[in-house]
Structures are given as C-alpha cells and as structure tokens.
Design a protein around this motif. Structure first.
Motif, mmCIF file in Angstrom:
data_model
loop_
_atom_site.group_PDB
_atom_site.id
_atom_site.type_symbol
_atom_site.label_atom_id
_atom_site.label_comp_id
_atom_site.label_asym_id
_atom_site.label_seq_id
_atom_site.Cartn_x
_atom_site.Cartn_y
_atom_site.Cartn_z
ATOM 1 N N GLY A 196 27.644 8.989 -12.880
ATOM 2 C CA GLY A 196 26.578 9.330 -11.958
ATOM 3 C C GLY A 196 25.930 10.659 -12.320
ATOM 4 O O GLY A 196 26.568 11.519 -12.928
ATOM 5 N N ASP A 197 24.661 10.839 -11.943
ATOM 6 C CA ASP A 197 23.979 12.084 -12.305
ATOM 7 C C ASP A 197 22.791 12.312 -11.381
ATOM 8 O O ASP A 197 22.336 11.416 -10.674
ATOM 9 C CB ASP A 197 23.505 12.041 -13.748
ATOM 10 N N GLN A 198 22.268 13.536 -11.415
ATOM 11 C CA GLN A 198 21.062 13.887 -10.678
ATOM 12 C C GLN A 198 19.837 13.559 -11.522
ATOM 13 O O GLN A 198 19.891 13.559 -12.748
ATOM 14 C CB GLN A 198 21.070 15.373 -10.317
ATOM 15 N N VAL A 199 18.720 13.282 -10.866
ATOM 16 C CA VAL A 199 17.465 12.975 -11.560
ATOM 17 C C VAL A 199 16.381 13.973 -11.180
ATOM 18 O O VAL A 199 15.736 14.561 -12.041
ATOM 19 C CB VAL A 199 17.005 11.535 -11.249
ATOM 20 N N ALA A 200 16.172 14.162 -9.876
ATOM 21 C CA ALA A 200 15.104 15.044 -9.401
ATOM 22 C C ALA A 200 15.388 15.436 -7.963
ATOM 23 O O ALA A 200 16.211 14.814 -7.291
ATOM 24 C CB ALA A 200 13.749 14.343 -9.507
ATOM 25 N N TRP A 201 14.682 16.483 -7.484
ATOM 26 C CA TRP A 201 14.909 16.958 -6.130
ATOM 27 C C TRP A 201 13.719 17.782 -5.674
ATOM 28 O O TRP A 201 12.946 18.301 -6.488
ATOM 29 C CB TRP A 201 16.195 17.784 -6.047
ATOM 30 N N SER A 202 13.572 17.891 -4.362
ATOM 31 C CA SER A 202 12.469 18.667 -3.793
ATOM 32 C C SER A 202 12.783 20.155 -3.789
ATOM 33 O O SER A 202 11.888 20.989 -3.958
ATOM 34 C CB SER A 202 12.180 18.189 -2.370
ATOM 35 N N ASP A 203 14.050 20.498 -3.595
ATOM 36 C CA ASP A 203 14.458 21.901 -3.529
ATOM 37 C C ASP A 203 15.966 21.970 -3.729
ATOM 38 O O ASP A 203 16.702 21.064 -3.312
ATOM 39 C CB ASP A 203 14.084 22.508 -2.170
ATOM 40 N N ALA A 204 16.428 23.018 -4.386
ATOM 41 C CA ALA A 204 17.868 23.220 -4.585
ATOM 42 C C ALA A 204 18.147 24.715 -4.612
ATOM 43 O O ALA A 204 18.811 25.219 -5.513
ATOM 44 C CB ALA A 204 18.334 22.544 -5.868
ATOM 45 N N HIS A 205 17.634 25.423 -3.609
ATOM 46 C CA HIS A 205 17.696 26.883 -3.611
ATOM 47 C C HIS A 205 19.128 27.406 -3.658
ATOM 48 O O HIS A 205 19.419 28.388 -4.333
ATOM 49 C CB HIS A 205 16.990 27.424 -2.364
ATOM 50 N N TYR A 206 20.041 26.733 -2.970
ATOM 51 C CA TYR A 206 21.418 27.229 -2.881
ATOM 52 C C TYR A 206 22.434 26.388 -3.665
ATOM 53 O O TYR A 206 23.602 26.767 -3.727
ATOM 54 C CB TYR A 206 21.865 27.296 -1.417
ATOM 55 N N GLY A 207 22.014 25.272 -4.234
ATOM 56 C CA GLY A 207 22.976 24.452 -4.974
ATOM 57 C C GLY A 207 22.345 23.155 -5.408
ATOM 58 O O GLY A 207 21.656 22.488 -4.631
ATOM 59 N N GLU A 208 22.568 22.754 -6.678
ATOM 60 C CA GLU A 208 21.916 21.570 -7.226
ATOM 61 C C GLU A 208 22.575 20.284 -6.726
ATOM 62 O O GLU A 208 23.761 20.266 -6.374
ATOM 63 C CB GLU A 208 21.957 21.606 -8.755
ATOM 64 N N PRO A 209 21.818 19.165 -6.705
ATOM 65 C CA PRO A 209 22.354 17.898 -6.204
ATOM 66 C C PRO A 209 23.539 17.352 -6.988
ATOM 67 O O PRO A 209 24.329 16.587 -6.449
ATOM 68 C CB PRO A 209 21.144 16.951 -6.311
ATOM 69 N N ARG A 210 23.693 17.752 -8.253
ATOM 70 C CA ARG A 210 24.826 17.244 -9.042
ATOM 71 C C ARG A 210 26.165 17.569 -8.376
ATOM 72 O O ARG A 210 27.157 16.856 -8.565
ATOM 73 C CB ARG A 210 24.771 17.833 -10.454
ATOM 74 N N LYS A 211 26.202 18.627 -7.578
ATOM 75 C CA LYS A 211 27.446 18.979 -6.889
ATOM 76 C C LYS A 211 27.870 17.906 -5.887
ATOM 77 O O LYS A 211 29.053 17.812 -5.532
ATOM 78 C CB LYS A 211 27.293 20.330 -6.184
ATOM 79 N N LEU A 212 26.921 17.092 -5.427
ATOM 80 C CA LEU A 212 27.249 16.004 -4.504
ATOM 81 C C LEU A 212 28.192 14.992 -5.131
ATOM 82 O O LEU A 212 28.868 14.237 -4.423
ATOM 83 C CB LEU A 212 25.963 15.281 -4.080
ATOM 84 N N LEU A 213 28.244 14.951 -6.463
ATOM 85 C CA LEU A 213 28.966 13.910 -7.191
ATOM 86 C C LEU A 213 30.335 14.375 -7.685
ATOM 87 O O LEU A 213 31.059 13.603 -8.321
ATOM 88 C CB LEU A 213 28.132 13.456 -8.397
ATOM 89 N N ARG A 214 30.693 15.617 -7.386
ATOM 90 C CA ARG A 214 31.953 16.166 -7.874
ATOM 91 C C ARG A 214 33.146 15.517 -7.168
ATOM 92 O O ARG A 214 33.018 14.996 -6.055
ATOM 93 C CB ARG A 214 31.996 17.686 -7.660
ATOM 94 N N PRO A 215 34.321 15.547 -7.778
ATOM 95 C CA PRO A 215 35.512 14.965 -7.141
ATOM 96 C C PRO A 215 35.999 15.816 -5.977
ATOM 97 O O PRO A 215 35.715 17.021 -5.896
ATOM 98 C CB PRO A 215 36.540 14.943 -8.281
ATOM 99 N N GLY A 216 36.745 15.186 -5.075
ATOM 100 C CA GLY A 216 37.346 15.907 -3.954
ATOM 101 C C GLY A 216 36.325 16.384 -2.951
ATOM 102 O O GLY A 216 35.122 16.126 -3.064
ATOM 103 N N ARG A 217 36.802 17.111 -1.946
ATOM 104 C CA ARG A 217 35.909 17.705 -0.963
ATOM 105 C C ARG A 217 35.447 19.077 -1.467
ATOM 106 O O ARG A 217 36.106 19.702 -2.291
ATOM 107 C CB ARG A 217 36.602 17.843 0.392
ATOM 108 N N GLY A 218 34.324 19.540 -0.972
ATOM 109 C CA GLY A 218 33.814 20.835 -1.373
ATOM 110 C C GLY A 218 34.777 21.946 -1.011
ATOM 111 O O GLY A 218 35.441 21.903 0.024
ATOM 112 N N ILE A 219 34.841 22.976 -1.852
ATOM 113 C CA ILE A 219 35.796 24.064 -1.609
ATOM 114 C C ILE A 219 35.201 25.154 -0.724
ATOM 115 O O ILE A 219 35.933 25.927 -0.116
ATOM 116 C CB ILE A 219 36.286 24.672 -2.933
#
Length: 338
Positions: A196-219
C-alpha cells in the motif's frame, strides 16, 4: 549540559519524497551484524528522527554521537555492517547522512544487496553490488539514485576505512510476492508490508498520509496523517493505493492520540484505476463512487465498519477528512483479486 542541536531536514531528490525509507528502525529495520561499534551503536543509524548533537555529552567510550561509529583502524581493513530492511523492497535511492560527524565521518561508502527471505545472511551470501564506493563529506548528505534495484531483503553497507554515519536511509517500494499468497487470505490491503502507498493529498502540514499505513497503533500524535486547521469551506482528503486489487469487506479508522483535533466525520470513495498519473487520479477521484457514507468519529479510538457499499474490485481509495484534523491509521480489510 549545553542545549541540544538538531540537524535540519534537507529536501532531497524526488526518490526521497516518493518512496518509503525501508531502513527505518521504527518499521522493523535492523542492523544484524557489524565489524565494530565502539563509539556509537548500530541502532542509532536507523533512527527515523533527525540526528542530534549534545556539545558536552560524553560516555565511557568518548564523545557521544548520534549514529553508528567505529573505532580508528590501524590496519588495511575497513568496516561494514549487514542491514535487514523493514520489508523486502525494490530500491530507488539512498541517503548517506553524516550530520554532526565532522572529523570522524566515513570518507567513502558502498552498498551491496542480497535476497534472503528465509533468514539473515552471512558475509558469504550471494551479495550483489548495487552502489560502488563514492566519496562522502562531513556534516552533509549524499543522495544517490539507484536504477530500480531489487527486490532485496538485506543490504551490506561498507564504510571505507572507518568512521561514523549519522543515518543511512534507503528509499524504495515494499515488495509483496502475491504469487505465493493464498487467494483466500483476508488481509489489510493498504498495509505498507502489502504494498500500500500514498498517491496525493490536499494537505499534510503535520504528517503525511503514508503514516496511515504503518503497522500497529500510532505511538503519538505525530504518528499519523494530520492537516492544518481548515479556514475555508470544504474538507481535506488523501488518496491511497492498495497493494493489490481487491474486494473490501471492512474498514478500521483509528484516531489514536488525536483528542482535540480528530475529524468530526469521514467518508471514503473508491475505484478501480487501471492507469493514470497522480494528477489525473486526483481529478478522477472527485467522481468515484462511495465505499462508505459519512460517519462520525470520536477521539482516540478504533472505529470498525463492516457494512460497506458493494463496489466490486478496487485499487484506490479517497479518504475524506471532514472538515480537517488527524487520523492515526486506516485499515482496509479484504481479499486480493487475482
């Protein structure tokens, strides 16, 4: 102790923005073997955070350095280490980061790779050179593109003859061997490990969408996709690509750590996209069918949805964050379509 200095973020070439750092220790990358790590241990070289420097900090071995550093060699040899990538991947470029290494940086480096999915290789494995030795400078970045090399599971980083490396970043596309995956396996079709990967986004001021696809819950709150505060009509969005075309039967939206800044609502559109560029996909996405209608979200929670509109096989989704805010993870459960 003097105030800490943090290395600035350097805007590198396209490959450093377009692809995932497969040498990220927080994703599971690991240095499995080193010739020496007298001054600074191997794991610091894979830290995803920017290198730091404490002017007055020392330990039992000498000056504390944020990276991997070997002792001064007094023979004709050189140092190297073996790195297991966070996941198998096709490689597009590397970044040799020597931030804060001035009189102790490695003057040159080269890289070999091998395919060893069943275990960590040793120095006698079938190593293939993918980047010949090149010169490095102190307190600097050396970005070097690779010609879509791989897939590989392990790298052997050589430094000539000794010295330090603050960070070693390896940018590439995760490789998933779909031919050897069961067609009946229910999995997260958006997971990085599944391509899975990111393609495009309207805004990512504080963090890119690719982080949505990482394993586990956010730290923490920085481990997710978060937009600025929207001050105009409309909503924020991101487009994500599945690792393989599939039929989806469940969605999880996790707002872990987002408490005063989670989206009020979300919806997801989806489509089966055969070809296109990021810009053309953005245009097409405005007209995609709805996979799940607008749903409310709550703070710091996992939201599970199992009643979805039947769209058949899809390859891309558009996550609408209404009106703005932060999401930690998105899971798209289903089966790959062969």
């Amino acid at each position: 102790m003097s105030d800490v200095q943090v290395a600035p973020i350097i805007e590198g070439p396209d490959f450093s923005r377009d692809y995932l750092n497969l040498a990220d220790g927080s994703l599971g990358a690991e240095v499995t073997w080193v010739t020496d790590e007298f001054f600074a241990p191997r794991e610091r070289m894979l830290d995803p955070e920017q290198p730091r420097f404490y002017p007055d900090k020392y330990d039992d071995h000498g000056k504390w350095m944020d990276g991997w550093e070997t002792r001064r060699r007094r023979n004709t040899g050189h140092d190297w280490c073996i790195l297991r990538l966070a996941m198998p991947g096709v490689l597009h470029g590397v970044d040799f980061d020597t931030s804060f290494f001035t009189g102790n940086f490695a003057p040159a480096a080269s890289v070999e790779a091998c395919w060893s999915p069943d275990g960590d290789p040793d120095n006698d494995a079938d190593w293939q050179e993918i980047l010949p030795a090149l010169s490095l400078s102190g307190n600097d970045h050396r970005f070097e593109a690779l010609a879509a090399s791989g897939p590989w599971t392990h790298l052997r980083l050589h430094i000539w003859p000794d010295g330090g490396m603050a960070r070693f970043r390896v940018y590439g596309q995760p490789f998933c061997d779909w031919d050897n995956r069961s067609a009946d396996e229910r999995l997260d079709l958006l997971a990085l490990a599944n391509g899975g990967d990111q393609v495009a986004w309207s805004d990512a001021h504080y963090g890119e969408p690719r982080k949505l696809l990482r394993p586990g819950r956010g730290i923490n709150m920085g481990d997710g996709w978060e937009t600025r505060r929207r001050r105009e009509p409309g909503n924020e969005w991101c487009i994500l690509k599945l690792g393989h075309k599939g039929v989806v039967d469940g969605i999880d939206i996790d707002t872990a750590h987002f408490k005063g800044n989670f989206p009020d609502r979300f919806s997801i559109q989806a489509a089966c996209v055969e070809q296109g560029t990021p810009q053309s996909i953005i245009t097409q996405s405005m007209f995609w069918e709805t996979l799940i209608d607008e749903q409310p979200l709550t703070a710091d929670a996992i939201h599970e949805f199992r009643e979805l509109n039947d769209l058949g096989p899809i390859t891309h989704i558009r996550v609408n964050s209404i009106p703005d805010g932060g999401i930690s993870r998105v899971r798209l459960w289903g089966k790959a379509v062969r």
